[in-house]
Design a protein around this motif. Sequence first.
Motif, PDB file in Angstrom:
ATOM      1  N   VAL A   1      66.595  97.682 -20.614  1.00 49.69           N
ATOM      2  CA  VAL A   1      65.887  96.911 -21.641  1.00 49.69           C
ATOM      3  C   VAL A   1      66.801  95.806 -22.159  1.00 49.69           C
ATOM      4  CG1 VAL A   1      64.592  97.032 -23.804  1.00 49.69           C
ATOM      5  CG2 VAL A   1      64.572  98.969 -22.228  1.00 49.69           C
ATOM      6  N   ARG A   2      66.740  94.659 -21.497  1.00 48.34           N
ATOM      7  CA  ARG A   2      67.501  93.473 -21.867  1.00 48.34           C
ATOM      8  C   ARG A   2      66.555  92.281 -21.790  1.00 48.34           C
ATOM      9  NH1 ARG A   2      70.512  97.052 -22.731  1.00 48.34           N
ATOM     10  NH2 ARG A   2      72.740  97.230 -22.275  1.00 48.34           N
ATOM     11  N   GLY A   3      66.356  91.606 -22.900  1.00 46.31           N
ATOM     12  CA  GLY A   3      65.427  90.499 -22.933  1.00 46.31           C
ATOM     13  C   GLY A   3      65.966  89.245 -22.275  1.00 46.31           C
ATOM     14  N   THR A   4      65.038  88.380 -21.867  1.00 46.49           N
ATOM     15  CA  THR A   4      65.389  87.088 -21.290  1.00 46.49           C
ATOM     16  C   THR A   4      64.503  86.021 -21.921  1.00 46.49           C
ATOM     17  OG1 THR A   4      63.771  87.315 -19.494  1.00 46.49           O
ATOM     18  CG2 THR A   4      66.004  88.129 -19.073  1.00 46.49           C
ATOM     19  N   GLY A   5      64.904  84.781 -21.812  1.00 46.51           N
ATOM     20  CA  GLY A   5      64.077  83.690 -22.312  1.00 46.51           C
ATOM     21  C   GLY A   5      63.722  83.876 -23.769  1.00 46.51           C
ATOM     22  N   ASP A   6      62.438  83.779 -24.094  1.00 54.08           N
ATOM     23  CA  ASP A   6      62.003  83.950 -25.477  1.00 54.08           C
ATOM     24  C   ASP A   6      62.282  85.356 -25.999  1.00 54.08           C
ATOM     25  OD1 ASP A   6      61.080  81.371 -25.516  1.00 54.08           O
ATOM     26  OD2 ASP A   6      58.982  81.896 -25.162  1.00 54.08           O
ATOM     27  N   GLY A   7      62.521  86.292 -25.093  1.00 52.38           N
ATOM     28  CA  GLY A   7      62.796  87.671 -25.504  1.00 52.38           C
ATOM     29  C   GLY A   7      64.267  88.024 -25.498  1.00 52.38           C
ATOM     30  N   ALA A   8      65.129  87.015 -25.566  1.00 56.86           N
ATOM     31  CA  ALA A   8      66.571  87.256 -25.442  1.00 56.86           C
ATOM     32  C   ALA A   8      67.112  88.222 -26.485  1.00 56.86           C
ATOM     33  CB  ALA A   8      67.317  85.925 -25.525  1.00 56.86           C
ATOM     34  N   ALA A   9      66.442  88.354 -27.622  1.00 58.86           N
ATOM     35  CA  ALA A   9      66.922  89.242 -28.684  1.00 58.86           C
ATOM     36  C   ALA A   9      66.616  90.712 -28.408  1.00 58.86           C
ATOM     37  CB  ALA A   9      66.306  88.837 -30.020  1.00 58.86           C
ATOM     38  N   ILE A  10      65.803  91.010 -27.404  1.00 63.21           N
ATOM     39  CA  ILE A  10      65.413  92.395 -27.116  1.00 63.21           C
ATOM     40  C   ILE A  10      66.580  93.121 -26.468  1.00 63.21           C
ATOM     41  CG2 ILE A  10      63.845  93.864 -25.802  1.00 63.21           C
ATOM     42  CD1 ILE A  10      61.816  91.545 -25.908  1.00 63.21           C
ATOM     43  N   ASP A  11      66.917  94.305 -26.991  1.00 65.55           N
ATOM     44  CA  ASP A  11      68.058  95.065 -26.477  1.00 65.55           C
ATOM     45  C   ASP A  11      67.790  96.552 -26.659  1.00 65.55           C
ATOM     46  OD1 ASP A  11      70.600  96.290 -26.014  1.00 65.55           O
ATOM     47  OD2 ASP A  11      71.599  94.409 -26.537  1.00 65.55           O
ATOM     48  N   GLY A  12      67.806  97.291 -25.572  1.00 65.81           N
ATOM     49  CA  GLY A  12      67.541  98.725 -25.609  1.00 65.81           C
ATOM     50  C   GLY A  12      68.535  99.520 -26.408  1.00 65.81           C
ATOM     51  N   ARG A  13      69.667  98.927 -26.740  1.00 63.87           N
ATOM     52  CA  ARG A  13      70.647  99.626 -27.585  1.00 63.87           C
ATOM     53  C   ARG A  13      70.208  99.652 -29.039  1.00 63.87           C
ATOM     54  NH1 ARG A  13      75.482  96.210 -24.842  1.00 63.87           N
ATOM     55  NH2 ARG A  13      73.819  94.656 -25.113  1.00 63.87           N
ATOM     56  N   ASP A  14      69.232  98.803 -29.383  1.00 62.83           N
ATOM     57  CA  ASP A  14      68.746  98.718 -30.761  1.00 62.83           C
ATOM     58  C   ASP A  14      67.386  99.405 -30.952  1.00 62.83           C
ATOM     59  OD1 ASP A  14      70.958  97.102 -31.381  1.00 62.83           O
ATOM     60  OD2 ASP A  14      69.877  95.301 -30.733  1.00 62.83           O
ATOM     61  N   ILE A  15      66.834  99.952 -29.881  1.00 58.47           N
ATOM     62  CA  ILE A  15      65.489 100.525 -29.918  1.00 58.47           C
ATOM     63  C   ILE A  15      65.566 102.013 -29.642  1.00 58.47           C
ATOM     64  CG2 ILE A  15      63.220 100.519 -28.788  1.00 58.47           C
ATOM     65  CD1 ILE A  15      63.788  97.563 -28.060  1.00 58.47           C
ATOM     66  N   THR A  16      64.986 102.821 -30.511  1.00 56.98           N
ATOM     67  CA  THR A  16      64.993 104.269 -30.300  1.00 56.98           C
ATOM     68  C   THR A  16      63.706 104.723 -29.620  1.00 56.98           C
ATOM     69  OG1 THR A  16      63.961 104.817 -32.419  1.00 56.98           O
ATOM     70  CG2 THR A  16      66.369 104.563 -32.397  1.00 56.98           C
ATOM     71  N   VAL A  17      63.748 105.950 -29.098  1.00 57.60           N
ATOM     72  CA  VAL A  17      62.553 106.533 -28.487  1.00 57.60           C
ATOM     73  C   VAL A  17      61.448 106.664 -29.523  1.00 57.60           C
ATOM     74  CG1 VAL A  17      61.626 108.550 -27.292  1.00 57.60           C
ATOM     75  CG2 VAL A  17      63.947 107.748 -26.778  1.00 57.60           C
ATOM     76  N   ARG A  18      61.800 107.041 -30.737  1.00 63.35           N
ATOM     77  CA  ARG A  18      60.805 107.169 -31.799  1.00 63.35           C
ATOM     78  C   ARG A  18      60.096 105.830 -32.056  1.00 63.35           C
ATOM     79  NH1 ARG A  18      60.545 111.211 -35.295  1.00 63.35           N
ATOM     80  NH2 ARG A  18      62.780 111.692 -35.175  1.00 63.35           N
ATOM     81  N   MET A  19      60.847 104.748 -31.994  1.00 60.06           N
ATOM     82  CA  MET A  19      60.242 103.426 -32.180  1.00 60.06           C
ATOM     83  C   MET A  19      59.203 103.142 -31.108  1.00 60.06           C
ATOM     84  SD  MET A  19      63.512 101.033 -33.153  1.00 60.06           S
ATOM     85  CE  MET A  19      64.410 101.214 -34.693  1.00 60.06           C
ATOM     86  N   LEU A  20      59.455 103.576 -29.884  1.00 55.51           N
ATOM     87  CA  LEU A  20      58.472 103.388 -28.829  1.00 55.51           C
ATOM     88  C   LEU A  20      57.171 104.101 -29.178  1.00 55.51           C
ATOM     89  CD1 LEU A  20      60.605 103.996 -25.585  1.00 55.51           C
ATOM     90  CD2 LEU A  20      60.120 101.812 -26.715  1.00 55.51           C
ATOM     91  N   LEU A  21      57.275 105.351 -29.597  1.00 58.57           N
ATOM     92  CA  LEU A  21      56.080 106.142 -29.873  1.00 58.57           C
ATOM     93  C   LEU A  21      55.313 105.614 -31.072  1.00 58.57           C
ATOM     94  CD1 LEU A  21      57.316 109.811 -29.307  1.00 58.57           C
ATOM     95  CD2 LEU A  21      56.416 108.178 -27.645  1.00 58.57           C
ATOM     96  N   ARG A  22      56.015 105.017 -32.029  1.00 56.99           N
ATOM     97  CA  ARG A  22      55.357 104.540 -33.263  1.00 56.99           C
ATOM     98  C   ARG A  22      55.050 103.038 -33.240  1.00 56.99           C
ATOM     99  NH1 ARG A  22      58.153 106.613 -38.611  1.00 56.99           N
ATOM    100  NH2 ARG A  22      59.908 105.387 -37.840  1.00 56.99           N
ATOM    101  N   HIS A  23      55.332 102.377 -32.141  1.00 58.77           N
ATOM    102  CA  HIS A  23      55.082 100.927 -32.011  1.00 58.77           C
ATOM    103  C   HIS A  23      55.855 100.129 -33.057  1.00 58.77           C
ATOM    104  CE1 HIS A  23      51.905 101.418 -29.015  1.00 58.77           C
ATOM    105  NE2 HIS A  23      51.351 102.335 -29.770  1.00 58.77           N
ATOM    106  N   THR A  24      57.094 100.520 -33.321  1.00 61.79           N
ATOM    107  CA  THR A  24      57.925  99.773 -34.264  1.00 61.79           C
ATOM    108  C   THR A  24      59.164  99.187 -33.585  1.00 61.79           C
ATOM    109  OG1 THR A  24      59.093 101.812 -34.920  1.00 61.79           O
ATOM    110  CG2 THR A  24      57.171 101.164 -36.237  1.00 61.79           C
ATOM    111  N   SER A  25      59.152  99.125 -32.261  1.00 64.29           N
ATOM    112  CA  SER A  25      60.328  98.686 -31.501  1.00 64.29           C
ATOM    113  C   SER A  25      60.524  97.177 -31.521  1.00 64.29           C
ATOM    114  CB  SER A  25      60.187  99.130 -30.040  1.00 64.29           C
ATOM    115  OG  SER A  25      59.104  98.421 -29.434  1.00 64.29           O
TER     116      SER A  25
END
Length: 362
Positions: A117-141
Motif C-alpha cells: 500500500v504505497r500511493g502514487t500520483g494524486d494518491g502519493a500520501a497513501i501509506d500502508g504504515r499509517d492504515i490499520t486493519v480496523r480502518m479498512l473494516l470501518r471505512h476510515t482509512s
Amino acid sequence: MSKLLPALVAGSLILAPAVPAFADASAPSVKSRLDVLTTRDGMPGALSHVRASDGRTVTVKSGTAERGTGRPMIGPRGRLRIASMTKPIMAATVLRLAERGEIDLDAPVERYLPGVVRGTGDGAAIDGRDITVRMLLRHTSGLPEFVHAVDWTKPLPDYLRMALSLKPTQRGTFAYSSTNYLLAGMVVSAVTGKDFRQASRDLVLKPYGMHDTYWPARADHGLRGPHAHAYGVHPGRPQGGVVDLTDQLPTYEFGASGGLVSTPQDLDRFWRSAPLGAMTGRTVPVEQPGWPAGTTYGHGVARTRTSCGHAFFHGGDLPGTSVISGRDRAGRTATVYVTSVAGTDRQLRHLLDAFDAALCSR
C-alpha cells in the motif's frame, strides 16, 4: 453507500439511502411496498424474506422472475449477486481471525502486506504504515473509491493500483470505499495462506450453514441454481440500454469487496450467526451525504434507526440487483431485493420502505 454511477455500475458495490430516515411502516403492508417497486418503479421482481425471533419465516413476493413469461418471483432459496452485502461477511472473516490471534485489528496493514500500500500520483500520501486493519473494516482509512474511476467499457484494470493513484479522503473519518475490502481480502489471504474465498468458506460460510452461498469462478458470468432474471444496463455496453444481465456479469473481479452470490435464506443465517457485538463495537458516525440521519458504521455493519427501533444492516447494488439485509436487536432478520438496480432516489426510497416494513411489521 453513495450516489449510483451514472447509468453504469450504479454505486457498484454500494447501497446508499438518499433520504434522512426510514418512513413509518405501521400502515402499508410489506406486499404493498413490494408492489410499489414492481409497478410504479418498473422493477421486474421483488422479494422480502423475514425470520422472526421465534423462528417463524414469512416470504412475500411481487412481480415476475422473468419478463415476458409471467413466472412468479423466485423464493427465498433463489440466488442473487449480493454485491456489497459481501462486506459484512468478509468483516466477520477478519474478526474470526482476530479472535484467534492471527490478525491484530489495530496493527498497520503494512504488517500483513509489506510494501503493497504505497500511493502514487494524486494518491502519493497513501501509506500502508499509517492504515490499520480496523480502518479498512470501518471505512476510515482514507483510501479512495476505485469504482468511480473505472472505465467499464475498457478491459478491467488493476483496481488496487488504480485506487492508489487517486486522491485520498481524510483518514479517520468515515468515507465508504470498496478499496478497503479489496485490501481486507488480501490481508486474509496473507494471514491464512489461502485465497480469501476459501478462508471465508472455512471460517464463516460453512460454520454459519450458508450452504447456498458461493464465490463465482473467474469464468462465471451467470448464476448457478434457482434464480430470478436480472435486468439493467451492462456497464461495458451502455449503448445497448436495459437488457437481461443474468448471464452477463463477471462479478469474480469484485472479490472481497462485492463478489459473493447468496440467497435471502442464507443471509438470514448470516445475521443469526454473525458476531454483532464485535461488528458493531467502536462505531464511527456516518456523515456522508445519502445515509439516514444518525447512522453509525462498525466493522462491516451499519446501525440506524428504523420506524420500530434500531437495526443493523448492509446493502449492495450491481446492474440488475439491489439488496438490503439486516436484523433488529431482538433477532428478527429481513432481506429485501429487486431484480433491477434501484437507480433513482425514488426507487431507493421505496426499497428502504419495503425493508423497514419487513423488519417492523408484526
